[in-house]
Design an enzyme around this catalytic site. Structure first.
Site, PDB file in Angstrom:
ATOM      1  N   LYS A  92      28.844 -29.971  38.677  1.00  0.00           N
ATOM      2  CA  LYS A  92      29.296 -31.305  38.278  1.00  0.00           C
ATOM      3  C   LYS A  92      28.559 -32.399  39.049  1.00  0.00           C
ATOM      4  CE  LYS A  92      33.195 -31.863  41.437  1.00  0.00           C
ATOM      5  NZ  LYS A  92      32.576 -32.949  42.215  1.00  0.00           N
ATOM      6  N   THR A  93      28.261 -32.152  40.325  1.00  0.00           N
ATOM      7  CA  THR A  93      27.546 -33.160  41.105  1.00  0.00           C
ATOM      8  C   THR A  93      26.155 -33.396  40.521  1.00  0.00           C
ATOM      9  OG1 THR A  93      28.748 -32.499  43.103  1.00  0.00           O
ATOM     10  CG2 THR A  93      26.730 -33.777  43.406  1.00  0.00           C
ATOM     11  N   ASP A 127      33.990 -39.480  40.015  1.00  0.00           N
ATOM     12  CA  ASP A 127      33.985 -38.068  40.401  1.00  0.00           C
ATOM     13  C   ASP A 127      35.402 -37.635  40.765  1.00  0.00           C
ATOM     14  OD1 ASP A 127      33.042 -35.575  41.060  1.00  0.00           O
ATOM     15  OD2 ASP A 127      32.249 -36.162  43.019  1.00  0.00           O
ATOM     16  N   GLU A 128      35.698 -36.357  40.587  1.00  0.00           N
ATOM     17  CA  GLU A 128      37.005 -35.784  40.962  1.00  0.00           C
ATOM     18  C   GLU A 128      38.157 -36.593  40.367  1.00  0.00           C
ATOM     19  OE1 GLU A 128      36.915 -32.987  42.194  1.00  0.00           O
ATOM     20  OE2 GLU A 128      35.404 -32.733  43.751  1.00  0.00           O
ATOM     21  N   GLN A 148      41.710 -27.864  39.351  1.00  0.00           N
ATOM     22  CA  GLN A 148      41.553 -28.074  40.787  1.00  0.00           C
ATOM     23  C   GLN A 148      42.297 -29.326  41.263  1.00  0.00           C
ATOM     24  OE1 GLN A 148      37.599 -26.988  42.531  1.00  0.00           O
ATOM     25  NE2 GLN A 148      36.920 -26.917  40.397  1.00  0.00           N
ATOM     26  N   ARG A 156      36.266 -20.647  46.132  1.00  0.00           N
ATOM     27  CA  ARG A 156      35.384 -21.078  47.226  1.00  0.00           C
ATOM     28  C   ARG A 156      34.375 -19.988  47.575  1.00  0.00           C
ATOM     29  NH1 ARG A 156      35.214 -25.367  45.994  1.00  0.00           N
ATOM     30  NH2 ARG A 156      36.436 -24.564  44.261  1.00  0.00           N
TER      31      ARG A 156
END
Length: 768
Positions: free
Chosen positions: A33-34, A225-226, A256, A614
């Site tokens: 996504k980044t 973002d997020e 998330q 993770r």
């Protein structure tokens, strides 16, 4: 089409190329996504978009800096440097400073961190005659923060029956009064806390439509973002800014969303399609981080949630190891099992300690792992522990810096008025503070008032107070002339801080001096970087950057190799080759607070999903059958989350205290590994292979005397005996000392090390 777009997969490229209108990008864990955000901005800049017309909002300064650096490599540093890119708080701070005349705050207002806010609340409680133990400052601050993030001001709070009832149930019915005084004191001090940066931006846009129109016209493209982590206050600002052009792209993953306790609203991302009916949906479903097994297991976990945007994350990496399950007798043995496991596997993994992470639900769980790691000689670090900028000597220096740009800052003033010691005691400070409260002014105004001599201070005290105000006035005068580095060196020398630090030659004193020296290096680096970029490097600019630091921003990536210990909440956004998720038990994970609330239970499940994703190569899950909680020893059940994992991706290890070794793989054709009902049963005692008939259950007393039967039990324990303990597992008695009924045994346990146990309380089971 720019050449750099060839580095994207098809789904990523589609999301990047859709530049106009509302866009929702659902990005699965490890799906890049980044990269999508970065390349989308670079694509806009490679076209006709001006950098100052792009607003990109992140949750950490570190993420913003990394993205900006990558964008610079794609389109050039000059264009990248002119972007409005940063955290919500840093961007809104910038706007509030620019529009300070509309808000009534000074342009150089102070930003209070949690410590400052708690200190102010303590002062307010003292003024109101309320005891701290009755109104814990942390609880009060949490309630105030919740109100601000929901845009509830003090007057509205006082009319909010639901909040008032909640406060009454928590036995803190006067929170609304404290909130009103807290807001008033912050305003007087020219200070805002983190929540105020969001709240006051909303108020600014509400009360000044021309200011809102100015920024709506400036920001033609908005990227967030997020997005699943935004709260109500952030959501409303974004809605207002995006309304005219509707060129808004939000990136996130509802699976998330784990910060509900901080006010994050998962509804913001789930309801995006309702806010923007003409939206376009893009799904990034290829996980580049983890093995197929980890991704598939994570999918099976999150599929149990009802409230979600469905997607099917996949991986084309190697299949990888199955998810390992470790069971321990107790929380203590769990720590030693994992320490031993890391030592045993590190060589075969060809890994460094940096490659391993221990993730737990609550900070309190770290203690046992710290103890077991120290005994095993494993280096470790606690992520999210005491920040560099929270150390006393650093906060002392920062308080002087804050006073140099805003002497109205009451919390900073109280911290340094007698440090280094200058003979201004608590009685004097209390009188100054009481006078300030009575006259509704700041302590600084009291100090500078011509009538201060009427307060009854003797000539010596007045002289000391005058000397202090003289020092601060000198700093204020120079703060507009010197850059942050030269101002900091001036303050260190003139305030007496440097002399104070140099005079302490103890080990702790040297460490404090080194910390201040390190901060001075940080200020120099800040000034050099700002000057190189042609940007101001004033003390105000430096303090703004430091005050907005997050845990991730403070991490030193060049540290020597260490295993990372952290809460799962802190782990979001990070990745490690080998991950241990510990304490997977009912009442620990999921949290006992989520038992009767489906929404909270689903957030706990999302937290478990985040933990599993993770990992790159291997996930190990562990649970104990007994755990100390609230000072009591309790038997516990494995978490329902273990049962929810597709068992074809699991293997259970049978070794250590369980008398064997090796892995037992699970398949759907076999008996389920976890066979308990949907509703967890009451905790039961673990079943051992033999009865407790040989257990030394301790001494009993009849008429003040110990019975002979208990002495005979003690006599059966001898050096060399194999024994079993409910918490520590299997062990061997290596020494005995003392006389019954106070005999003490030294027992070397296989996984818990050597313990000294008083036999009348130890409940040892003799095995041979």
């Amino acid at each position: 089409m720019p050449e750099f777009l060839q580095q994207l997969n098809d789904a990523q490229r589609e999301a990047v190329l859709s530049t106009d209108g509302p866009n929702l990008v659902i990005a699965g864990a490890g799906s890049g996504k980044t990269r999508v955000l970065t390349y989308r901005i670079a694509y806009l800049l490679s076209g006709n978009a001006a950098p100052w017309n792009i607003l990109a909002l992140t949750f950490t300064n570190k993420a913003a800096a990394e993205m900006k650096e990558r964008i610079a490599s794609l389109v050039g540093r000059e264009r990248a440097s002119r972007l409005w890119m940063g955290t919500f708080h840093s961007i809104f701070l910038r706007i509030l400073r620019a529009e300070h005349e509309r808000t009534g705050y000074p342009s150089n207002f102070t930003i209070y961190d949690t410590g400052d806010s708690k200190s102010l609340i303590k002062s307010i409680l003292n003024e109101m005659g309320i005891k701290e133990k009755e109104y814990r400052p942390g609880l009060v601050l949490s309630k105030i923060s919740s109100a601000k993030n929901n845009l509830i001001l003090p007057n509205a709070y006082a009319r909010d029956q639901k909040r008032l009832m909640s406060d009454a149930a928590s036995k803190v019915p006067r929170v609304h009064e404290i909130y009103a005084r807290y807001m008033k004191e912050c305003y007087k001090a020219g200070a805002m806390d983190f929540d105020d940066l969001l709240l006051n931006t909303n108020i600014l846009f509400r009360d000044h439509p021309d200011v809102l129109a100015k920024y709506c016209n400036l920001f033609k493209y908005i990227l967030v973002d997020e997005y699943q982590d935004t709260n109500m206050s952030q959501y409303l600002i974004i809605r207002k800014l995006a309304e005219p052009d509707r060129n808004i792209t939000v990136v996130g993953d509802d699976a998330q969303s784990i910060y509900g306790f901080r006010g994050a609203k998962i509804e913001n991302i789930l309801n995006f399609r309702n806010d923007y009916p003409d939206y376009k949906l893009f799904k990034l479903e290829q996980n580049y981080r983890s093995t197929q097994t980890i991704v598939n297991a994570a999918n099976s976990i999150i599929s149990n949630n009802k409230g979600q945007i469905r997607k099917q994350v996949f991986s084309v990496n190697e299949e990888g190891e199955k998810i390992r399950i470790l069971q321990a007798y107790s929380d203590v043995e769990e720590g030693y099992l994992i320490a031993n496991d890391i030592v045993a596997r590190k060589g075969g993994d060809e890994a460094s300690f940096n490659d391993y992470a221990i993730l737990y639900r609550t900070n309190a769980q770290s203690r046992i792992f710290e103890e077991s790691f120290r005994k095993a000689g494993i280096p470790y670090r606690i992520y999210g522990g005491l920040s560099f900028y929270q150390r006393k000597e650093i906060k002392d220096l920062l308080a002087y810096l804050r006073m140099a740009i805003n002497p109205r800052d009451g919390e900073a003033l109280k911290r340094i008025i007698n440090y280094p010691a200058r003979g201004i005691g608590k009685t004097t400070l209390d009188r100054l503070e009481a006078t300030a409260v009575h006259n509704d002014i700041t302590i600084w105004e009291v100090l500078n008032h011509p009538g201060i001599s009427a307060l009854g201070f003797n000539s010596g005290t007045l002289r000391k107070l005058g000397a202090f105000t003289g020092i601060i006035k000198g700093f204020v005068a120079k703060s507009g002339e010197l850059d942050a580095y030269n101002m900091t060196t001036e303050i260190l020398a003139t305030s007496g801080l440097l002399k104070e630090l140099q005079s302490d030659t103890s080990t702790e004193g040297r460490a404090r001096f080194e910390n201040v020296d390190e901060m001075l290096n940080a200020v120099r680096e800040f000034c050099d970087a700002r000057k190189e970029a042609g940007e101001p490097a004033s003390l105000t600019d430096y303090l703004a950057e430091v005050s907005l630091m997050t845990d991730q921003d403070n991490e030193n990536e060049a540290e020597s190799e260490k295993v990372t210990l952290m809460t799962i909440h802190s782990a979001k956004g990070l990745e490690f080759p080998y991950v241990y998720i510990v304490g997977i038990e009912e009442g620990t994970f999921p949290s006992p607070m989520s038992g009767s609330n489906m929404q909270e239970l689903e957030e706990e499940r999302r937290l478990f999903y985040v933990a599993v994703t993770r990992a790159e190569k291997r996930v190990t899950l562990s649970y104990a059958r007994s755990r100390f909680k609230n000072g009591e020893f309790n038997f516990v059940n494995p978490s329902r989350f273990l049962r929810e994992i597709d068992q074809s991706y699991l293997s259970i290890e049978e070794k250590s205290a369980f008398g064997g070794s090796g892995m037992r793989e699970q398949s759907q054709a076999r008996k389920p590994l976890f066979n308990f009902s949907d509703r967890p049963t009451e905790p039961s005692r673990p079943k051992f292979s033999s009865s407790f008939s040989n257990t030394v259950s301790g001494s009993s007393s009849e008429g003040g005397r110990f019975t002979d039967s208990k002495f005979s039990e003690f006599d059966r324990i001898s050096v060399g005996c194999k024994v079993e303990h409910e918490r520590f597992g299997l062990g061997e008695v290596i020494a005995l000392e003392g006389q019954a009924p106070d005999t003490k045994a030294h027992v070397r346990f296989e996984n818990a090390g050597t313990k000294q146990l008083l036999l009348k309380f130890a409940k040892l089971k003799i095995l041979g």
